[in-house]
Design a protein around this motif. Sequence first.
Motif, short mmCIF file in Angstrom:
data_model
loop_
_atom_site.label_atom_id
_atom_site.label_comp_id
_atom_site.label_asym_id
_atom_site.label_seq_id
_atom_site.Cartn_x
_atom_site.Cartn_y
_atom_site.Cartn_z
N MET A 105 0.72 -0.93 0.08
CA MET A 105 -0.24 -0.18 -0.57
C MET A 105 0.90 1.39 -0.19
SD MET A 105 -3.20 1.27 2.23
CE MET A 105 -3.82 -0.27 2.68
N LYS A 106 0.52 1.91 -0.80
CA LYS A 106 1.53 3.46 -0.95
C LYS A 106 0.71 4.26 0.35
CE LYS A 106 2.76 3.17 -6.07
NZ LYS A 106 2.40 4.08 -7.42
N ALA A 107 2.06 4.91 0.48
CA ALA A 107 1.42 6.34 1.46
C ALA A 107 2.04 7.68 0.69
CB ALA A 107 2.48 6.04 2.54
N TYR A 108 1.04 9.03 1.63
CA TYR A 108 0.59 9.93 0.85
C TYR A 108 0.63 11.26 1.69
CZ TYR A 108 0.08 7.54 -3.19
OH TYR A 108 -0.37 6.36 -5.36
N VAL A 109 1.54 11.91 1.60
CA VAL A 109 2.22 13.39 2.36
C VAL A 109 0.21 13.89 1.96
CG1 VAL A 109 2.77 15.60 3.53
CG2 VAL A 109 3.82 13.34 3.30
N ALA A 110 -0.73 14.41 2.60
CA ALA A 110 -1.66 14.88 2.15
C ALA A 110 -2.16 16.57 2.92
CB ALA A 110 -2.76 14.13 2.62
N GLY A 111 -1.14 16.99 4.10
CA GLY A 111 -1.12 18.18 4.21
C GLY A 111 0.21 18.02 5.38
N VAL A 112 1.10 19.46 5.28
CA VAL A 112 1.98 20.29 5.64
C VAL A 112 2.02 21.15 6.67
CG1 VAL A 112 3.73 18.25 5.17
CG2 VAL A 112 3.12 20.91 4.28
N GLY A 113 2.14 21.27 7.99
CA GLY A 113 2.17 22.70 8.60
C GLY A 113 3.78 22.77 9.67
N MET A 114 3.90 24.19 9.61
CA MET A 114 5.35 24.02 10.49
C MET A 114 4.78 25.45 11.59
SD MET A 114 8.58 24.99 8.26
CE MET A 114 9.43 25.42 9.13
N THR A 115 5.67 25.38 12.02
CA THR A 115 5.07 27.23 13.39
C THR A 115 7.27 27.73 12.95
OG1 THR A 115 7.49 26.64 14.99
CG2 THR A 115 4.77 26.06 15.34
N ARG A 116 7.15 29.23 12.74
CA ARG A 116 8.58 29.74 12.30
C ARG A 116 8.94 29.02 13.36
NH1 ARG A 116 10.08 35.97 12.20
NH2 ARG A 116 12.08 35.69 12.32
N PHE A 117 10.27 28.31 13.04
CA PHE A 117 11.88 28.56 13.53
C PHE A 117 12.25 30.01 14.64
CE2 PHE A 117 12.74 23.75 11.83
CZ PHE A 117 10.90 23.68 12.20
N GLU A 118 12.48 29.90 15.68
CA GLU A 118 13.25 31.12 16.48
C GLU A 118 13.98 30.48 17.42
OE1 GLU A 118 9.68 33.11 18.47
OE2 GLU A 118 8.66 33.30 16.17
N LYS A 119 14.64 31.49 18.06
CA LYS A 119 15.63 31.64 18.92
C LYS A 119 15.23 31.42 19.87
CE LYS A 119 19.43 34.54 20.94
NZ LYS A 119 20.36 35.51 20.57
N PRO A 120 15.35 30.31 21.28
CA PRO A 120 15.26 29.65 21.96
C PRO A 120 14.64 31.20 23.14
CG PRO A 120 16.61 28.30 21.42
CD PRO A 120 17.29 29.21 20.68
N GLU A 121 13.67 31.04 23.71
CA GLU A 121 12.97 32.17 25.04
C GLU A 121 13.02 33.88 24.00
OE1 GLU A 121 16.43 33.12 27.42
OE2 GLU A 121 16.46 30.76 27.45
N THR A 122 12.67 33.32 22.58
CA THR A 122 11.69 34.80 21.86
C THR A 122 10.34 34.92 22.21
OG1 THR A 122 13.46 34.63 20.12
CG2 THR A 122 11.78 35.86 19.42
N ARG A 123 9.23 33.55 22.00
CA ARG A 123 8.18 33.84 22.31
C ARG A 123 7.90 32.97 23.85
NH1 ARG A 123 3.92 31.64 18.61
NH2 ARG A 123 5.62 31.93 17.11
N GLU A 124 6.78 33.41 24.45
CA GLU A 124 6.21 32.95 25.28
C GLU A 124 5.02 31.83 24.86
OE1 GLU A 124 7.23 33.23 28.57
OE2 GLU A 124 8.17 34.74 28.50
N TRP A 125 6.01 30.99 24.64
CA TRP A 125 5.06 29.83 24.68
C TRP A 125 5.29 27.84 24.82
CZ3 TRP A 125 5.86 28.87 18.23
CH2 TRP A 125 6.73 28.93 18.04
N GLN A 126 5.11 27.47 25.23
CA GLN A 126 5.42 26.03 25.69
C GLN A 126 5.33 25.17 23.82
OE1 GLN A 126 6.03 25.68 28.44
NE2 GLN A 126 6.58 27.24 29.01
N TYR A 127 6.06 23.51 24.79
CA TYR A 127 5.81 22.80 23.55
C TYR A 127 4.26 22.10 22.27
CZ TYR A 127 5.64 19.42 27.01
OH TYR A 127 4.66 18.58 27.93
N TRP A 128 3.84 22.77 23.50
CA TRP A 128 2.05 22.64 23.35
C TRP A 128 1.92 23.52 22.13
CZ3 TRP A 128 3.18 21.89 28.46
CH2 TRP A 128 3.19 23.46 29.20
#
Length: 394
Positions: A1-24
């Motif tokens: 059975m073949k596998a396909y990528v149907a969708g992708v997404g990413m955040t901007r990559f940033e220097k640590p401690e640049t933004r107030e966010w958690q891994y979740w």
Amino acid sequence: MKAYVAGVGMTRFEKPETREWQYWDMAREAGGAALADAGITYSEVEQVPVGYCFQPSTAGQRAAYELGLTGVPVYNLNNNCATGSTALMLARQLVEGGCDCVLALGFEKMRRGALGAGTDGGDFATSPVARHYGVLAARHGFAATPPTAQIFGAAAREHMDLYGTTEAQLAAVAAKNHRHSAHNPYAQFRDVYDVAEVLASRTVHRPLTKLQCSPTSDGAAAAVVVSERFAARHGLAGLVEIAGQAMTTDTEESFASGSCIDVVGQPMSRAAARQAYERAGLGIEDVDVVELHDCFSINELLTYEALGMCGPGESGKLVESGATTYGGRWVVNPSGGLISKGHPLGATGLAQVAELVWQLRGRAGERQVAGARVGLAHNIGLGGAAVVTLVRAV
């Protein structure tokens, strides 16, 4: 059975401690974007492999719960810098084994500064890569500079001694990738530098300067992998086939020579490429665009040779010729690569595939590679693991 990528997404990559966010928070942003790109909801996802290196056990569940509480299996993965592509590989295998829809997710929230002896930041005696650094110490000694820069810097000096590779050729890799990242809104750095400026930046470990080294980064990336029947049932468009993929680990060849060129993974990469080409029925001559693991400039040169883009020792001349940028034979790291886009370990391999999917769909904006139909992703981690993935437009 073949596998396909149907969708992708990413955040901007940033220097640590640049933004107030958690891994979740990162995972919610990247995973939500991938689901939206595929045109499906989390309720249709059957399994979720999650990659990260620095977060605690079951962080994968904490991250995936931001997308939904459906009770599906979540797998926590750590394969050093190859973690993101490991998540993608498990997703592909699950689909090929009978699943219809799998979400591969990778993220990292890092600390500022260079990486330590291992992903736990512990000492070398207990590090998973102690054997690798032992090769470095036996041949080159051990200094007070960051350990990963030392081992790749030693590989660079060996390459220079063996083949006459120059510092300017190493710097040309970084100059190219910084130039490419200027058009990538997801990149941590978007400044452009020429070869002279790369060489003039602070030396981290000879001959590698700061602008030739990937930074620590925060960020996440994700990919929705589906079966052919799922895609047909849901009328999904913009599919990209995972045409061939392989993971290899260290063999005796990695250590027998006592060379840092081998111990940082060139033999693993060469073997993974050979297996992926065979499984896809494709070769490097069929590839249009490449996202490869330029954790340091020398690793891009080593990977050219491992992928068969040139012969042993010819990689410096290859990058100098312009063959690996726009107008050349291949475009390598149109995203800016790890050096300029950033390197949150768990997300890197999935971010590479996100870039390739956008390229093969013709949606990469100013960094679009004209007519791209086949892409190759190369992701490597010391310890070791090398993953090569060939993707093809449908």
